[in-house]
Design an enzyme around this catalytic site. Structure first.
Site, short mmCIF file in Angstrom:
data_model
loop_
_atom_site.label_atom_id
_atom_site.label_comp_id
_atom_site.label_asym_id
_atom_site.label_seq_id
_atom_site.Cartn_x
_atom_site.Cartn_y
_atom_site.Cartn_z
N ASP A 1 0.83 -1.20 0.00
CA ASP A 1 0.00 0.00 0.00
C ASP A 1 0.87 1.25 0.00
OD1 ASP A 1 -2.27 1.51 0.06
OD2 ASP A 1 -2.73 1.16 2.17
N ASN B 1 -10.62 -2.58 -6.25
CA ASN B 1 -9.79 -1.70 -7.09
C ASN B 1 -10.39 -1.47 -8.48
OD1 ASN B 1 -6.58 -2.87 -5.78
ND2 ASN B 1 -7.85 -1.15 -5.13
C1 FPP Z 1 -1.85 0.22 -3.26
O1 FPP Z 1 -1.42 1.56 -3.34
C2 FPP Z 1 -1.35 -0.55 -4.35
C3 FPP Z 1 -2.11 -1.09 -5.37
C4 FPP Z 1 -3.57 -0.92 -5.44
C5 FPP Z 1 -1.51 -1.84 -6.46
C6 FPP Z 1 -0.29 -2.64 -6.16
C7 FPP Z 1 0.43 -2.80 -7.43
C8 FPP Z 1 1.76 -2.77 -7.61
C9 FPP Z 1 2.72 -2.67 -6.49
C10 FPP Z 1 2.37 -2.80 -8.97
C11 FPP Z 1 1.99 -3.91 -9.87
C12 FPP Z 1 2.06 -5.26 -9.27
C13 FPP Z 1 2.77 -6.30 -9.76
C14 FPP Z 1 2.62 -7.65 -9.16
C15 FPP Z 1 3.69 -6.13 -10.88
P1 FPP Z 1 -2.52 2.70 -3.43
O2 FPP Z 1 -2.68 3.05 -4.86
O3 FPP Z 1 -3.76 2.28 -2.74
O4 FPP Z 1 -1.80 3.84 -2.65
P2 FPP Z 1 -2.49 5.00 -1.79
O5 FPP Z 1 -3.24 4.32 -0.69
O6 FPP Z 1 -1.33 5.79 -1.31
O7 FPP Z 1 -3.37 5.77 -2.72
#
Ligand code: FPP
Length: 236
Positions: free
Chosen positions: A16, A64
């Site tokens: 996250d 998501n």
């Molecule tokens: C949460 O951060 C993260 C995600 C929803 C996506 C996770 C994806 C990756 C790390 C990259 C792709 C994955 C692979 C396996 C190649 P957020 O967007 O919720 O962050 P925030 O809470 O700060 O808005």
């Protein structure tokens, strides 16, 4: 494995903070995900080196899908790149990859690539990398209940036959041990519909570090902390 064993066999991570990482730098959210994907590569490598046998990463939740079209498509493109890049590295490092989640919601080319990677790495034994993609734990549990209800309706089982083992065997994670340790980055202290059944006895660790800033040194220090915890599984 005995009940008091502190061995870290299965590590689960909620990655996250990509969005906040980007915002702090005045960048689009997609840049945070891009940097986050680099962290994924570093952590997969490091976890293997540290002897972790199963690593489950929450890459995309069923919730998501409600993000903007632009962000969903940026995440899917990153995933495409990752799935392409990864085969060589997975083979070299003896990593078997599997995916859990609602596959049918994903684009066809991604579904095909996932199946291809799963097949191509099926014999690798050093570590299993499990990517939770379009995954939601409540839906997983409901699907298990539906499968069991169908068996009962057909008369193959009776209600008393339903036990923890049978239920576990109906989940996507049926071939994996339960997570021993769950890490969530970015300071949020929630589970967000992740592996609800499987983390019954997992140790939880929350770090304020945003996922793109997470790295192998911090992973090593969390694992050291885990090794010092006493796991009692409800016993005294
Ligand atoms: C949460 O951060 C993260 C995600 C929803 C996506 C996770 C994806 C990756 C790390 C990259 C792709 C994955 C692979 C396996 C190649 P957020 O967007 O919720 O962050 P925030 O809470 O700060 O808005």
């Amino acid at each position: 494995m005995t009940d008091t064993d502190n061995q870290l066999r299965h590590l689960a991570i909620i990655m996250d903070g990509n969005g906040r990482w980007a915002k702090k730098r005045g960048l689009p959210r997609a840049m945070g995900h891009r940097k986050g994907a680099e962290t994924v590569k570093e952590i997969v490598r490091a976890a293997g080196e540290m002897g972790v046998r199963y690593l489950t990463l929450y890459a995309f939740s069923t919730e998501n899908w409600q993000r903007s079209e632009e962000e969903v498509s940026a995440l899917m493109d990153l995933l495409r790149q990752y799935l392409k890049y990864d085969l060589k590295e997975l083979q070299e490092n003896g990593v078997r990859i599997i995916f859990i989640g609602e596959r049918r919601m994903l684009d066809d080319d991604i579904i095909r690539q996932m199946a291809h990677l799963e097949e191509a790495t099926a014999a690798n034994e050093k570590m299993t990398l499990c990517i939770a993609l379009s995954y939601g734990s409540r839906q997983e549990i409901v699907s298990a209940a539906q499968k069991i209800a169908a068996l009962a309706k057909r008369g193959d089982i009776s209600p008393e036959d339903v036990d923890i083992k049978m239920f576990s065997d109906m989940l996507y994670t049926k071939d994996m041990p339960d997570p021993d340790l769950l890490i969530r980055t970015s300071g949020e202290q929630r589970i967000s519909n992740y592996l609800l059944w499987q983390i019954a006895y997992a140790e939880l660790f929350f770090t304020p570090t945003l996922w793109p800033d997470f790295g192998k040194e911090e992973l090593a220090s969390i694992i050291q902390n885990f090794n010092q915890r006493e796991r009692r599984y409800g016993k005294v």
